[in-house]
Motif scaffolding. Sequence first.
Motif, mmCIF file in Angstrom:
data_model
loop_
_atom_site.group_PDB
_atom_site.id
_atom_site.type_symbol
_atom_site.label_atom_id
_atom_site.label_comp_id
_atom_site.label_asym_id
_atom_site.label_seq_id
_atom_site.Cartn_x
_atom_site.Cartn_y
_atom_site.Cartn_z
ATOM 1 N N ASP A 1 0.854 -1.189 0.000
ATOM 2 C CA ASP A 1 0.000 0.000 0.000
ATOM 3 C C ASP A 1 0.891 1.241 0.000
ATOM 4 O O ASP A 1 1.114 1.878 1.031
ATOM 5 N N VAL A 2 1.425 1.584 -1.149
ATOM 6 C CA VAL A 2 2.391 2.670 -1.244
ATOM 7 C C VAL A 2 1.771 3.999 -0.810
ATOM 8 O O VAL A 2 2.426 4.798 -0.133
ATOM 9 N N GLU A 3 0.506 4.238 -1.158
ATOM 10 C CA GLU A 3 -0.159 5.473 -0.717
ATOM 11 C C GLU A 3 -0.260 5.524 0.804
ATOM 12 O O GLU A 3 -0.059 6.579 1.410
ATOM 13 N N GLY A 4 -0.584 4.384 1.418
ATOM 14 C CA GLY A 4 -0.676 4.318 2.874
ATOM 15 C C GLY A 4 0.662 4.559 3.544
ATOM 16 O O GLY A 4 0.756 5.269 4.550
ATOM 17 N N VAL A 5 1.722 3.974 2.991
ATOM 18 C CA VAL A 5 3.060 4.180 3.549
ATOM 19 C C VAL A 5 3.488 5.628 3.336
ATOM 20 O O VAL A 5 4.078 6.247 4.226
ATOM 21 N N ALA A 6 3.190 6.203 2.178
ATOM 22 C CA ALA A 6 3.527 7.612 1.926
ATOM 23 C C ALA A 6 2.832 8.505 2.955
ATOM 24 O O ALA A 6 3.428 9.479 3.449
ATOM 25 N N ALA A 7 1.596 8.182 3.290
ATOM 26 C CA ALA A 7 0.878 8.964 4.308
ATOM 27 C C ALA A 7 1.575 8.835 5.668
ATOM 28 O O ALA A 7 1.678 9.823 6.412
ATOM 29 N N LEU A 8 2.074 7.637 6.002
ATOM 30 C CA LEU A 8 2.818 7.462 7.256
ATOM 31 C C LEU A 8 4.097 8.297 7.244
ATOM 32 O O LEU A 8 4.450 8.917 8.244
ATOM 33 N N VAL A 9 4.788 8.296 6.116
ATOM 34 C CA VAL A 9 6.018 9.081 5.974
ATOM 35 C C VAL A 9 5.727 10.554 6.252
ATOM 36 O O VAL A 9 6.402 11.195 7.062
ATOM 37 N N LEU A 10 4.712 11.089 5.605
ATOM 38 C CA LEU A 10 4.396 12.511 5.760
ATOM 39 C C LEU A 10 3.888 12.844 7.163
ATOM 40 O O LEU A 10 4.174 13.915 7.695
ATOM 41 N N ALA A 11 3.171 11.917 7.776
ATOM 42 C CA ALA A 11 2.627 12.169 9.115
ATOM 43 C C ALA A 11 3.699 12.118 10.197
ATOM 44 O O ALA A 11 3.572 12.785 11.229
ATOM 45 N N HIS A 12 4.752 11.330 9.973
ATOM 46 C CA HIS A 12 5.709 11.099 11.060
ATOM 47 C C HIS A 12 7.101 11.677 10.833
ATOM 48 O O HIS A 12 7.937 11.622 11.738
ATOM 49 N N ALA A 13 7.371 12.245 9.663
ATOM 50 C CA ALA A 13 8.666 12.889 9.431
ATOM 51 C C ALA A 13 8.785 14.097 10.348
ATOM 52 O O ALA A 13 7.808 14.793 10.600
ATOM 53 N N ARG A 14 9.982 14.323 10.859
ATOM 54 C CA ARG A 14 10.219 15.446 11.770
ATOM 55 C C ARG A 14 11.344 16.322 11.255
ATOM 56 O O ARG A 14 12.254 15.851 10.574
ATOM 57 N N SER A 15 11.305 17.556 11.630
ATOM 58 C CA SER A 15 12.369 18.489 11.282
ATOM 59 C C SER A 15 13.687 17.998 11.875
ATOM 60 O O SER A 15 13.743 17.604 13.048
ATOM 61 N N VAL A 16 14.731 18.003 11.062
ATOM 62 C CA VAL A 16 16.052 17.559 11.515
ATOM 63 C C VAL A 16 16.476 18.333 12.755
ATOM 64 O O VAL A 16 17.065 17.771 13.681
ATOM 65 N N GLU A 17 16.151 19.613 12.801
ATOM 66 C CA GLU A 17 16.572 20.472 13.913
ATOM 67 C C GLU A 17 15.907 20.107 15.240
ATOM 68 O O GLU A 17 16.386 20.498 16.295
ATOM 69 N N THR A 18 14.796 19.388 15.225
ATOM 70 C CA THR A 18 14.080 19.082 16.466
ATOM 71 C C THR A 18 14.486 17.738 17.077
ATOM 72 O O THR A 18 14.004 17.389 18.151
ATOM 73 N N ILE A 19 15.363 17.014 16.428
ATOM 74 C CA ILE A 19 15.734 15.680 16.919
ATOM 75 C C ILE A 19 16.876 15.804 17.923
ATOM 76 O O ILE A 19 17.871 16.476 17.669
ATOM 77 N N ALA A 20 16.705 15.142 19.061
ATOM 78 C CA ALA A 20 17.739 15.127 20.102
ATOM 79 C C ALA A 20 18.713 14.003 19.761
ATOM 80 O O ALA A 20 18.525 12.862 20.163
#
Length: 176
Positions: free
Chosen positions: A150-169
Amino acid sequence: MTRIIGLAGWSGAGKTTLMVKLLPRLIGQGLSVSTLKHAHHRFDVDVPGKDSWEHRKAGAQQVMVASGARWALMTELRTAREPTLPELLARMDPADLIIVEGFKRDAHPKIEVHRAANGKPWMRPEMPGIVAVASDIAPPYDLPHALLDDVEGVAALVLAHARSVETIAWAQRQEA
């Protein structure tokens, strides 16, 4: 602002196959997407016998190859330590999204890629940062998930859970 997400899973789970299907979908949504892949072994992107290969083998610390179509920069570590994921990310051009394959023990958010036929254990909770799952079976824990095909479903997970590099500890990197 560059955001980051990882695809993490054991060898044979389908990370690269999924990546190749995801990229056109995400780019088709108008995003600029780059990738960063970790290799667990010595690898070579150069062709033996070519000038750039000869330069590197002769001892050059860095070799850049450029043409009208692309350029590539190779850096020999020799005795230097392997760069950390944050150090590598800092060398990349800005993009809307960077998808990392590997670096499974680092702090960035990751989608666990799992294939039942692989016979490997689930990665969570031993691996940090797993925020979602792409698998051919339901995961044994309650996280957002999509089927591997389900590539569309995985793409939605990617967009929902990606975080700004600057906010990662970022912590001291363990084993990749």
